[in-house]
Design a protein around this motif. Structure first.
Motif, PDB file in Angstrom:
ATOM      1  N   SER A 271       0.828  -1.214   0.000  1.00 34.07           N
ATOM      2  CA  SER A 271       0.000   0.000   0.000  1.00 34.07           C
ATOM      3  C   SER A 271       0.863   1.266   0.000  1.00 34.07           C
ATOM      4  CB  SER A 271      -0.934   0.016   1.202  1.00 34.07           C
ATOM      5  OG  SER A 271      -1.768  -1.106   1.183  1.00 34.07           O
ATOM      6  N   PRO A 272       1.736   1.416  -0.979  1.00 36.21           N
ATOM      7  CA  PRO A 272       2.661   2.553  -0.955  1.00 36.21           C
ATOM      8  C   PRO A 272       1.952   3.892  -1.147  1.00 36.21           C
ATOM      9  CG  PRO A 272       2.867   1.348  -3.019  1.00 36.21           C
ATOM     10  CD  PRO A 272       1.923   0.572  -2.157  1.00 36.21           C
ATOM     11  N   THR A 273       2.528   4.916  -0.524  1.00 38.76           N
ATOM     12  CA  THR A 273       2.052   6.274  -0.764  1.00 38.76           C
ATOM     13  C   THR A 273       2.687   6.817  -2.042  1.00 38.76           C
ATOM     14  OG1 THR A 273       3.792   7.178   0.644  1.00 38.76           O
ATOM     15  CG2 THR A 273       1.651   6.734   1.683  1.00 38.76           C
ATOM     16  N   TYR A 274       3.790   6.218  -2.441  1.00 36.42           N
ATOM     17  CA  TYR A 274       4.438   6.540  -3.719  1.00 36.42           C
ATOM     18  C   TYR A 274       5.079   5.262  -4.229  1.00 36.42           C
ATOM     19  CZ  TYR A 274       7.531   8.605  -7.211  1.00 36.42           C
ATOM     20  OH  TYR A 274       8.164   8.920  -8.390  1.00 36.42           O
ATOM     21  N   LEU A 275       4.886   4.996  -5.511  1.00 39.71           N
ATOM     22  CA  LEU A 275       5.489   3.811  -6.136  1.00 39.71           C
ATOM     23  C   LEU A 275       5.908   4.164  -7.545  1.00 39.71           C
ATOM     24  CD1 LEU A 275       6.143   0.750  -6.311  1.00 39.71           C
ATOM     25  CD2 LEU A 275       3.773   0.417  -7.055  1.00 39.71           C
ATOM     26  N   GLU A 276       7.151   3.861  -7.852  1.00 44.66           N
ATOM     27  CA  GLU A 276       7.657   4.050  -9.208  1.00 44.66           C
ATOM     28  C   GLU A 276       8.426   2.790  -9.591  1.00 44.66           C
ATOM     29  OE1 GLU A 276      10.515   7.091 -11.747  1.00 44.66           O
ATOM     30  OE2 GLU A 276       9.766   7.714  -9.790  1.00 44.66           O
ATOM     31  N   VAL A 277       8.065   2.222 -10.723  1.00 45.22           N
ATOM     32  CA  VAL A 277       8.760   1.052 -11.249  1.00 45.22           C
ATOM     33  C   VAL A 277       9.306   1.433 -12.615  1.00 45.22           C
ATOM     34  CG1 VAL A 277       8.572  -1.366 -11.934  1.00 45.22           C
ATOM     35  CG2 VAL A 277       7.214  -0.518 -10.008  1.00 45.22           C
ATOM     36  N   ARG A 278      10.620   1.421 -12.743  1.00 46.48           N
ATOM     37  CA  ARG A 278      11.266   1.786 -14.003  1.00 46.48           C
ATOM     38  C   ARG A 278      11.904   0.554 -14.641  1.00 46.48           C
ATOM     39  NH1 ARG A 278      14.888   6.875 -12.007  1.00 46.48           N
ATOM     40  NH2 ARG A 278      13.172   8.109 -11.141  1.00 46.48           N
ATOM     41  N   ASN A 279      11.584   0.344 -15.891  1.00 45.13           N
ATOM     42  CA  ASN A 279      12.254  -0.699 -16.663  1.00 45.13           C
ATOM     43  C   ASN A 279      13.536  -0.076 -17.211  1.00 45.13           C
ATOM     44  OD1 ASN A 279      13.173  -2.598 -18.465  1.00 45.13           O
ATOM     45  ND2 ASN A 279      11.231  -2.854 -19.523  1.00 45.13           N
ATOM     46  N   GLU A 280      14.666  -0.493 -16.672  1.00 44.82           N
ATOM     47  CA  GLU A 280      15.959   0.045 -17.083  1.00 44.82           C
ATOM     48  C   GLU A 280      16.725  -0.925 -17.969  1.00 44.82           C
ATOM     49  OE1 GLU A 280      17.866   1.340 -13.429  1.00 44.82           O
ATOM     50  OE2 GLU A 280      16.843   3.283 -13.596  1.00 44.82           O
TER      51      GLU A 280
ATOM     52  N   ILE B 282      11.084   2.341  -6.636  1.00 46.06           N
ATOM     53  CA  ILE B 282      11.088   3.311  -5.554  1.00 46.06           C
ATOM     54  C   ILE B 282       9.768   3.100  -4.831  1.00 46.06           C
ATOM     55  CG2 ILE B 282      11.197   5.746  -4.906  1.00 46.06           C
ATOM     56  CD1 ILE B 282      12.499   6.199  -7.743  1.00 46.06           C
ATOM     57  N   VAL B 283       9.853   2.684  -3.583  1.00 50.29           N
ATOM     58  CA  VAL B 283       8.659   2.355  -2.816  1.00 50.29           C
ATOM     59  C   VAL B 283       8.662   3.162  -1.519  1.00 50.29           C
ATOM     60  CG1 VAL B 283       7.295   0.511  -1.780  1.00 50.29           C
ATOM     61  CG2 VAL B 283       8.784  -0.014  -3.721  1.00 50.29           C
ATOM     62  N   VAL B 284       7.593   3.927  -1.323  1.00 55.54           N
ATOM     63  CA  VAL B 284       7.410   4.697  -0.094  1.00 55.54           C
ATOM     64  C   VAL B 284       6.182   4.120   0.595  1.00 55.54           C
ATOM     65  CG1 VAL B 284       7.012   6.975   0.890  1.00 55.54           C
ATOM     66  CG2 VAL B 284       8.364   6.748  -1.220  1.00 55.54           C
ATOM     67  N   SER B 285       6.376   3.598   1.801  1.00 58.97           N
ATOM     68  CA  SER B 285       5.270   2.920   2.479  1.00 58.97           C
ATOM     69  C   SER B 285       5.379   3.038   3.995  1.00 58.97           C
ATOM     70  CB  SER B 285       5.266   1.437   2.087  1.00 58.97           C
ATOM     71  OG  SER B 285       4.271   0.726   2.793  1.00 58.97           O
ATOM     72  N   HIS B 286       4.231   3.141   4.630  1.00 63.16           N
ATOM     73  CA  HIS B 286       4.181   3.098   6.093  1.00 63.16           C
ATOM     74  C   HIS B 286       4.636   1.724   6.605  1.00 63.16           C
ATOM     75  CE1 HIS B 286       2.294   6.976   6.812  1.00 63.16           C
ATOM     76  NE2 HIS B 286       1.506   6.750   5.767  1.00 63.16           N
ATOM     77  N   GLU B 287       4.538   0.706   5.763  1.00 64.70           N
ATOM     78  CA  GLU B 287       4.964  -0.652   6.143  1.00 64.70           C
ATOM     79  C   GLU B 287       6.443  -0.698   6.517  1.00 64.70           C
ATOM     80  OE1 GLU B 287       3.029  -3.478   6.319  1.00 64.70           O
ATOM     81  OE2 GLU B 287       1.291  -2.220   5.885  1.00 64.70           O
ATOM     82  N   PHE B 288       7.231   0.273   6.042  1.00 64.61           N
ATOM     83  CA  PHE B 288       8.669   0.275   6.293  1.00 64.61           C
ATOM     84  C   PHE B 288       9.048   0.946   7.613  1.00 64.61           C
ATOM     85  CE2 PHE B 288       9.095   0.348   1.419  1.00 64.61           C
ATOM     86  CZ  PHE B 288       9.048  -1.025   1.355  1.00 64.61           C
ATOM     87  N   GLU B 289       8.085   1.558   8.287  1.00 64.26           N
ATOM     88  CA  GLU B 289       8.393   2.238   9.546  1.00 64.26           C
ATOM     89  C   GLU B 289       8.892   1.224  10.574  1.00 64.26           C
ATOM     90  OE1 GLU B 289       4.933   4.564  10.533  1.00 64.26           O
ATOM     91  OE2 GLU B 289       5.179   5.803   8.735  1.00 64.26           O
ATOM     92  N   GLY B 290      10.008   1.558  11.192  1.00 64.30           N
ATOM     93  CA  GLY B 290      10.598   0.688  12.197  1.00 64.30           C
ATOM     94  C   GLY B 290      11.414  -0.461  11.626  1.00 64.30           C
ATOM     95  N   GLN B 291      11.510  -0.541  10.289  1.00 59.53           N
ATOM     96  CA  GLN B 291      12.286  -1.620   9.658  1.00 59.53           C
ATOM     97  C   GLN B 291      13.648  -1.099   9.206  1.00 59.53           C
ATOM     98  OE1 GLN B 291      10.686  -3.856   6.430  1.00 59.53           O
ATOM     99  NE2 GLN B 291       8.713  -4.200   7.423  1.00 59.53           N
ATOM    100  N   ARG B 292      14.656  -1.937   9.363  1.00 58.62           N
ATOM    101  CA  ARG B 292      15.965  -1.628   8.794  1.00 58.62           C
ATOM    102  C   ARG B 292      15.910  -1.896   7.299  1.00 58.62           C
ATOM    103  NH1 ARG B 292      19.547  -5.212  12.488  1.00 58.62           N
ATOM    104  NH2 ARG B 292      20.389  -5.605  10.434  1.00 58.62           N
TER     105      ARG B 292
ATOM    106  N   TYR C 203      11.599   3.737   1.293  1.00 60.38           N
ATOM    107  CA  TYR C 203      11.521   4.850   2.222  1.00 60.38           C
ATOM    108  C   TYR C 203      10.207   4.816   2.996  1.00 60.38           C
ATOM    109  CZ  TYR C 203      14.958   6.603  -1.158  1.00 60.38           C
ATOM    110  OH  TYR C 203      16.037   6.727  -1.994  1.00 60.38           O
ATOM    111  N   THR C 204      10.237   5.372   4.189  1.00 59.48           N
ATOM    112  CA  THR C 204       8.996   5.667   4.894  1.00 59.48           C
ATOM    113  C   THR C 204       8.502   7.009   4.328  1.00 59.48           C
ATOM    114  OG1 THR C 204      10.058   6.965   6.635  1.00 59.48           O
ATOM    115  CG2 THR C 204       9.854   4.575   7.017  1.00 59.48           C
ATOM    116  N   PRO C 205       7.239   7.349   4.523  1.00 60.91           N
ATOM    117  CA  PRO C 205       6.762   8.652   4.040  1.00 60.91           C
ATOM    118  C   PRO C 205       7.579   9.826   4.604  1.00 60.91           C
ATOM    119  CG  PRO C 205       4.894   7.252   4.501  1.00 60.91           C
ATOM    120  CD  PRO C 205       6.119   6.516   4.999  1.00 60.91           C
ATOM    121  N   GLU C 206       7.964   9.735   5.873  1.00 57.88           N
ATOM    122  CA  GLU C 206       8.770  10.804   6.490  1.00 57.88           C
ATOM    123  C   GLU C 206      10.145  10.920   5.811  1.00 57.88           C
ATOM    124  OE1 GLU C 206      10.751  11.822  10.813  1.00 57.88           O
ATOM    125  OE2 GLU C 206       8.899  10.652  10.766  1.00 57.88           O
ATOM    126  N   GLU C 207      10.800   9.784   5.563  1.00 53.27           N
ATOM    127  CA  GLU C 207      12.098   9.798   4.879  1.00 53.27           C
ATOM    128  C   GLU C 207      11.953  10.376   3.472  1.00 53.27           C
ATOM    129  OE1 GLU C 207      14.022   5.805   6.957  1.00 53.27           O
ATOM    130  OE2 GLU C 207      12.884   5.621   5.082  1.00 53.27           O
TER     131      GLU C 207
END
Length: 103
Positions: free
Chosen positions: A15-24, A41-51, A79-83
């Motif tokens: 459930s990302p707040t921002y998601l970008e998938v680039r075919n490079e 590039i994945v920005v999600s609250h799911e990453f909070e508190g995770q290394r 990234y977390t949304p804050e990061e």
């Protein structure tokens, strides 16, 4: 299309707040039209508190089939949304150093 499958799976799982998938793939020594090298590039609250390792493991788990069968390289920027508010962009991808998934 692999890119669309990656987007759908990451969207559903994280459930990302921002998601970008680039075919490079075009930046690498692969056949024209290949879908084998991606940057996410994945920005999600799911990453909070995770290394970083935990974030990458989460993506590896979600994309296990694609990584085993279709994707040769996957650059992950998580990234977390804050990061993300302070970052607002991911590092540029390095130039291809050669090689092919057919080597």
């Amino acid at each position: 299309m692999i890119q669309e499958r990656i987007e759908q799976k990451l969207q559903a799982a994280l459930s990302p707040t921002y998601l970008e998938v680039r075919n490079e793939s075009y930046m690498h020594n692969v056949p024209e039209g290949a879908e084998s090298h991606f940057k996410v590039i994945v920005v999600s609250h799911e990453f909070e508190g995770q290394r970083l390792i935990g974030r990458h493991r989460a993506i590896n788990t979600v994309l296990a089939d694609e990584l085993a069968n279709h994707i040769h390289a996957l650059a992950m920027h998580t990234y977390t949304p804050e990061e993300w508010q302070t970052q607002q962009s991911a590092p540029a991808s390095p130039a291809c150093l050669g090689g092919s998934k057919f080597d």
